[in-house]
Design an enzyme around this catalytic site. Sequence first.
Site, PDB file in Angstrom:
ATOM      1  N   GLU A  53      37.888  21.958  -8.387  1.00 11.00           N
ATOM      2  CA  GLU A  53      38.087  23.480  -8.798  1.00 11.00           C
ATOM      3  C   GLU A  53      37.999  24.400  -7.528  1.00 11.00           C
ATOM      4  OE1 GLU A  53      37.474  24.867 -12.176  1.00 11.00           O
ATOM      5  OE2 GLU A  53      37.816  23.282 -13.364  1.00 11.00           O
ATOM      6  N   HIS A  62      40.904  16.026 -13.303  1.00  5.82           N
ATOM      7  CA  HIS A  62      40.939  16.588 -11.985  1.00  5.82           C
ATOM      8  C   HIS A  62      41.057  15.585 -11.002  1.00  5.82           C
ATOM      9  CE1 HIS A  62      38.935  19.669 -14.330  1.00  5.82           C
ATOM     10  NE2 HIS A  62      38.793  20.600 -13.039  1.00  5.82           N
ATOM     11  N   CYS A  91      42.269  16.031 -22.119  1.00  8.54           N
ATOM     12  CA  CYS A  91      40.988  15.809 -21.231  1.00  8.54           C
ATOM     13  C   CYS A  91      40.436  14.261 -21.477  1.00  8.54           C
ATOM     14  CB  CYS A  91      39.996  16.682 -22.144  1.00  8.54           C
ATOM     15  SG  CYS A  91      38.348  16.771 -21.524  1.00  8.54           S
ATOM     16  N   CYS A 100      39.742  11.164 -15.114  1.00  8.19           N
ATOM     17  CA  CYS A 100      39.229  12.442 -15.419  1.00  8.19           C
ATOM     18  C   CYS A 100      40.516  13.428 -14.862  1.00  8.19           C
ATOM     19  CB  CYS A 100      38.170  12.842 -14.577  1.00  8.19           C
ATOM     20  SG  CYS A 100      37.745  14.605 -14.721  1.00  8.19           S
ATOM     21  N   ASP A 137      42.923  20.928 -23.029  1.00 10.22           N
ATOM     22  CA  ASP A 137      41.983  20.410 -21.944  1.00 10.22           C
ATOM     23  C   ASP A 137      40.511  21.468 -22.207  1.00 10.22           C
ATOM     24  OD1 ASP A 137      40.941  18.553 -19.896  1.00 10.22           O
ATOM     25  OD2 ASP A 137      41.372  20.486 -18.568  1.00 10.22           O
ATOM     26  N   SER A 138      39.633  20.780 -21.433  1.00 12.19           N
ATOM     27  CA  SER A 138      38.439  21.952 -21.214  1.00 12.19           C
ATOM     28  C   SER A 138      38.690  22.907 -20.469  1.00 12.19           C
ATOM     29  CB  SER A 138      37.253  20.911 -20.814  1.00 12.19           C
ATOM     30  OG  SER A 138      37.621  20.316 -19.624  1.00 12.19           O
TER      31      SER A 138
HETATM   32  N1  DGL Z   1      38.687  17.790 -18.285  1.00 14.95           N
HETATM   33  C1  DGL Z   1      37.324  16.997 -18.127  1.00 14.95           C
HETATM   34  C2  DGL Z   1      37.837  15.299 -18.130  1.00 14.95           C
HETATM   35  O1  DGL Z   1      39.112  15.083 -17.900  1.00 14.95           O
HETATM   36  C3  DGL Z   1      36.966  17.322 -16.770  1.00 14.95           C
HETATM   37  C4  DGL Z   1      36.067  18.601 -16.701  1.00 14.95           C
HETATM   38  C5  DGL Z   1      35.260  18.794 -17.548  1.00 14.95           C
HETATM   39  O2  DGL Z   1      34.220  18.165 -17.455  1.00 14.95           O
HETATM   40  O3  DGL Z   1      35.513  19.540 -18.626  1.00 14.95           O
HETATM   41  O4  DGL Z   1      36.902  14.545 -18.298  1.00 14.95           O
END
Ligand code: DGL
Length: 275
Positions: free
Chosen positions: A156, A190, A77, A188, A14-15
């Site tokens: 976050e 989050h 992600c 997403c 993931d990011s």
């Molecule tokens: N992990 C990203 C997503 O699910 C959200 C956070 C980001 O923008 O990197 O799209």
Amino acid sequence: MHFFNKSAPIGIFDSGIGGLTVAKRVMSILTNENIIYFGDTARVPYGSKSNSTVIEYSIQDAQFLIKKNVKLIIVACNTASSIALDTLREKFDIPIIGVIEPGANLALETTKNRKIGVIGTSATINNKAYSEKLKQLDSKIEVFEKACPLFVPIAEEGWLNHPATKLVAKEYLQYFIDNNVDTLVLGCTHYPLLAATIQEIMGEKVTLIDSGFAASLQVENHLKGRGIRNDSVQLGTKEFYVSDLPDKFKSVAERFLGSELTHIEKIDVESLIVR
Ligand code: DGL
């Protein structure tokens, strides 16, 4: 075609920390699988970056996991799944599962009035990843999409029940209430953290779809179908790698997963760049 050892780990990337919502689902369903998680905390967010950058980073993230001999990669992600999945599948000879298709399938199984809402980062929504997949699976479906970029920093920050979160959520979600969707995809990583607030605003009649949960079910089926499900009776091992701020990641992850992280390592972004 590779043949994988059943006990080889599952790789998840993931990011940043958001993919823990997916990892948690995977860990609760596939308790005996070994997991290697990579969070690109030095380069988060991906959701506001260009497609070419997201593809470049995703290739590097996948390469990192492949070097760890994983048997399958989950692109936790949504942004990377939306933009980079096809490239990753073309480039690497290993099963790669994203979150878009499983989430879209679960939404289609759930909706009764055939009106589905999708929320995600700007990149996921601008690329129409969910709406195209949903329409490809059912051309009659009505899809309403909206980017909710403020949800990522709010999650976050840990403002899960904060009054400001409710205000922002009301502003974003009114569009879906006006369009009478009965199913809303949390597109997403989050957003499952904000599910209680989102549910409160959408009302009990609307079903929220957690794409990470849907993906973890697909991973289980995939491993079984290919005969590479771990048959150990032991609890799987968990290794976490991040490209920055390992201490912050550790404290957030331990709170969220409810267990101590015994293996967490910071890796250098430079080392991800294969020249
Ligand atoms: N992990 C990203 C997503 O699910 C959200 C956070 C980001 O923008 O990197 O799209």
